[in-house]
Design an enzyme around this catalytic site. Structure first.
Site, PDB file in Angstrom:
ATOM      1  N   HIS A 155      30.537  37.592   3.431  1.00 20.51           N
ATOM      2  CA  HIS A 155      29.613  38.161   4.377  1.00 20.51           C
ATOM      3  C   HIS A 155      28.295  37.337   4.447  1.00 20.51           C
ATOM      4  CE1 HIS A 155      32.215  41.486   4.857  1.00 20.51           C
ATOM      5  NE2 HIS A 155      32.106  41.635   3.544  1.00 20.51           N
ATOM      6  N   SER A 276      11.786  14.209  12.524  1.00 18.39           N
ATOM      7  CA  SER A 276      11.436  14.995  13.589  1.00 18.39           C
ATOM      8  C   SER A 276      10.285  13.922  14.195  1.00 18.39           C
ATOM      9  CB  SER A 276      10.704  16.266  13.297  1.00 18.39           C
ATOM     10  OG  SER A 276       9.851  16.720  14.082  1.00 18.39           O
ATOM     11  N   LYS A 282      10.308  16.480   8.117  1.00 17.52           N
ATOM     12  CA  LYS A 282      11.770  17.207   8.304  1.00 17.52           C
ATOM     13  C   LYS A 282      12.697  15.966   8.186  1.00 17.52           C
ATOM     14  CE  LYS A 282      12.627  20.414  10.474  1.00 17.52           C
ATOM     15  NZ  LYS A 282      12.815  20.452  11.920  1.00 17.52           N
ATOM     16  N   GLU A 289      25.225  19.187  12.753  1.00 18.72           N
ATOM     17  CA  GLU A 289      25.088  20.007  14.008  1.00 18.72           C
ATOM     18  C   GLU A 289      25.646  19.339  15.159  1.00 18.72           C
ATOM     19  OE1 GLU A 289      20.657  21.266  12.693  1.00 18.72           O
ATOM     20  OE2 GLU A 289      20.802  19.957  14.264  1.00 18.72           O
TER      21      GLU A 289
END
Length: 456
Positions: A155, A276, A282, A289
């Site tokens: 979970h 970024s 970043k 992704e």
């Protein structure tokens, strides 16, 4: 050039011709188309349907076309309806009337069915090879990390301590099953449709066993109607590809979480990350992704083909031309994703200190504390409640079970002794789980040996 112009008195409308044409994507089949034609014409010669001399001349012409395409001397032209008509027209242009005998005893229906099977069969093996290379990387990580502790989750909550080896071993099993599915598909699809004709075979004395053998099939298909209208193997392949992408997507999701500032379990290599345009701090897990995102693209191919096939009566219908573009795209997507994912995990670094600290601070040893009480005579249900009180105490004090004093333990339950600390150490928690499939180094080394033998 069209292969069917004799019955028509008017030219096809240009828009209709463009809508109907498939050469923009089925030119991918040029090698399979020529390979199938070589086997077909060799069989025609051996059966005396055409002369041996004609057979050899056609074979020579086909091999020359293949060579010229592969070396760039011959460009596939989109003025033809499909790759089959391009190859045949080029052959006739080069060899004259003898080239017109190539299509004897064959329909474009069984030719298309053959080309798609040959292409798919090759791609099943290519995807399998990509998965094998991914498994080799996963196995290397497993071998190096049998004692690298991390929290296991249920979970998305920290549950029990495991190791990197154990966690990655779960994905080894998934991708191993994927390879097993590909093997099953290869075995089931490996029957040759050539000789089925349009749908009812042919009156020529074809030797279908010979063409099947020449093309590396286990044998000929046994029903000519099914031969030209079967796309089950593609549906199965797209289903297997979808499952591969699902596994990659799950793995990618974990990479993304582990890469976050909150977890900092891993450091992705610069070659597999991006920055970024506005935020200089970043370092984004774009490969993971994109793999996660492209999963839907492969699912779409599967649903598209299932939807295309669901209402088609026997035998061949033009709808089936829609099997190609999204299948090609799905195959290319999966191969690209597996290859990039392999490179990403092969180069990423593990932050072992953060992983171990996360396991300690997440009460992943709570079950072992309960087991300690059970071994000291406390019924498990009571032990469960006592450890629940321990956890609540630790949360209020913002400490871990390892940080509690023995006096604090005894306040909640006098059964606790000094040996509780050894019993709940991550090392003990992992090493005592000795059953096959568990995370202890002893159990993992057994599994690693099995994995090594499997990859051999």
């Amino acid at each position: 050039m069209k292969l069917w112009g004799g019955r028509f008195t008017k030219e096809t409308d240009k828009l209709v011709n463009n809508f109907n044409a498939s050469i923009s994507f089925d030119q991918k089949f040029y090698k399979q188309d020529i390979t199938g034609s070589l086997a077909h014409v060799e069989m025609l010669g051996k059966q005396g349907i055409i002369t041996e001399a004609e057979s050899l001349e056609i074979q020579k012409g086909l091999k020359a076309i293949l060579f010229d395409i592969e070396t760039g001397l011959l460009e596939i032209s989109d003025e033809y309806e499909d790759i089959h008509s391009f190859v045949e027209a080029t052959l006739i242009e080069r060899t004259g009337d003898v080239g017109k005998k190539l299509h004897t005893g064959r329909s474009r229906n069984d030719q298309v069915a053959l080309d798609m099977k040959l292409y798919t069969r090759d791609e099943v093996l290519a995807v399998d090879e990509e998965l094998k290379e991914l498994l080799q990387v996963i196995l290397r990580i497993m071998k190096e990390n049998t004692e690298t502790y991390m929290p296991g989750f249920t979970h998305l909550q920290k549950a029990q301590p495991v190791t990197i080896a154990h966690h990655f071993g779960a994905y080894f099993e998934m991708f191993k099953r994927d390879r097993s599915r590909l093997f099953d598909i290869h075995e089931r699809m490996n029957y040759c449709p050539l000789g089925a004709g349009a749908l009812a075979g042919t009156t020529y004395p074809l030797d279908r066993e010979l063409t099947a053998k020449l093309l590396g099939f286990a044998g000929p298909t046994l029903n000519s109607m099914d031969s030209v209208s079967d796309r089950d193997y593609l549906i199965e392949f797209l289903s297997a590809l979808s499952t591969i992408m699902m596994h990659l997507s799950r793995f990618s999701e974990e990479i993304i979480i582990w890469n976050s500032n909150e977890y900092r379990f891993i450091e992705l290599d610069d070659a597999y990350s991006t920055g970024s345009s506005i935020m200089p701090q970043k370092k984004n897990p774009d490969i993971a992704e994109l793999v996660r995102g492209k999963t839907g693209r492969v699912y779409g191919a599967l649903v598209s083909l299932l939807t295309t096939m669901k209402g088609i009566p026997l035998a061949y219908n033009k709808d089936m031309q829609e099997d190609k573009e999204f299948t090609f795209d799905a195959i290319d997507t999966v191969k690209g994703c597996v290859s990039l994912f392999k490179g990403m995990i092969d180069t990423m670094k593990f932050n072992n200190t953060n992983m171990e600290a996360s396991a300690k601070n997440g009460f992943t040893n709570a079950t072992d504390a309960a087991d300690y009480l059970v071994k000291n005579g406390i019924p498990f249900r009571d032990a469960h409640g006592i450890v629940g009180q321990l956890v609540l105490f630790c949360i209020e004090k913002n400490i871990s079970l390892d940080d509690m004093t023995l006096a604090e333990y005894k306040t909640i339950c006098p059964v606790f002794k000094e040996d509780i600390y050894e019993a709940i150490s991550l090392k003990t928690c992992v090493e005592k789980r000795l059953t096959i499939g568990a995370p202890s180094p002893t159990a993992m080394n057994q599994v690693i040996k099995i994995c090594e033998d499997y990859l051999k």
